[in-house]
Design an enzyme around this catalytic site. Structure first.
Site: not given
Length: 181
Positions: A48, A62, A71, A131, A142, A168
């Site tokens: 979580d 992402h 998710k 989430y 990632e 980002d």
């Protein structure tokens, strides 16, 4: 709980049944059996996460190329515009996106299965975003696609001047991104 497949049918809008009166409200934010019945498959969540972001913070897009994460996302304070992009090359909806407003007020959740990039922008002064994930965070795997990638053409809410992390800002173009088979 009401579960509604979106334009990309594997992404599902989950709306809990809320019981309220003048004292407040109660709702089941998660029930494993009901959730699995709603999405039509067995899912095991292992982590979580909870983030807090200021107005116009944009996080995403992402995903993890290995150890992909499904998710289940929701907002417990404020409001966000939440987006999922299909990165499954074998899918009919490859490269398409869907977006939904999620807020503490509407209590909606979004199920984003493995194989999707995910991002959101905060529309309220602050937002707290929770989430559940189906696999652990793996920073080595990632990846990030640029939020304003023209090929995907996400229609973010107007008037947003996004506040981005360094990661980002350096997101890849869709054509250069690693995708799922």
């Amino acid at each position: 709980m009401k579960a509604t497949p979106l334009a990309i049918p594997d992404v599902i809008l989950v709306e809990p049944k809320v019981f309220g009166d003048d004292r407040g409200y109660f709702f089941e934010s998660f029930n494993q059996a009901k959730f699995e019945d709603a999405i039509g498959k067995s899912v095991q969540f292992v982590q979580d996460n909870h983030s807090r972001s200021a107005k116009h913070v944009l996080r995403g897009l992402h995903y993890q190329i290995q150890q992909p994460q499904g998710k289940l996302v929701r907002v417990v304070q404020g409001e966000v515009f939440d987006v999922a992009v299909d990165l499954r090359k074998s899918s009919k909806t490859f490269g398409n996106w869907v977006g939904e407003m999620l807020s503490a007020e509407n209590k909606r959740q979004l199920w984003i299965p493995e194989g999707f990039a995910h991002g959101f922008v905060v529309l309220s002064e602050v937002a707290e975003f929770l989430y559940k994930t189906t696999d652990y965070y793996a920073p080595a795997h990632e990846r990030c696609i640029l939020w304003c990638e023209e090929t995907i053409a996400i229609q973010w809410p107007s008037g947003i001047k996004p506040i981005l992390s360094a990661k980002d800002v350096q997101g890849k173009l869709f054509g250069d991104a690693e995708v799922f088979v």
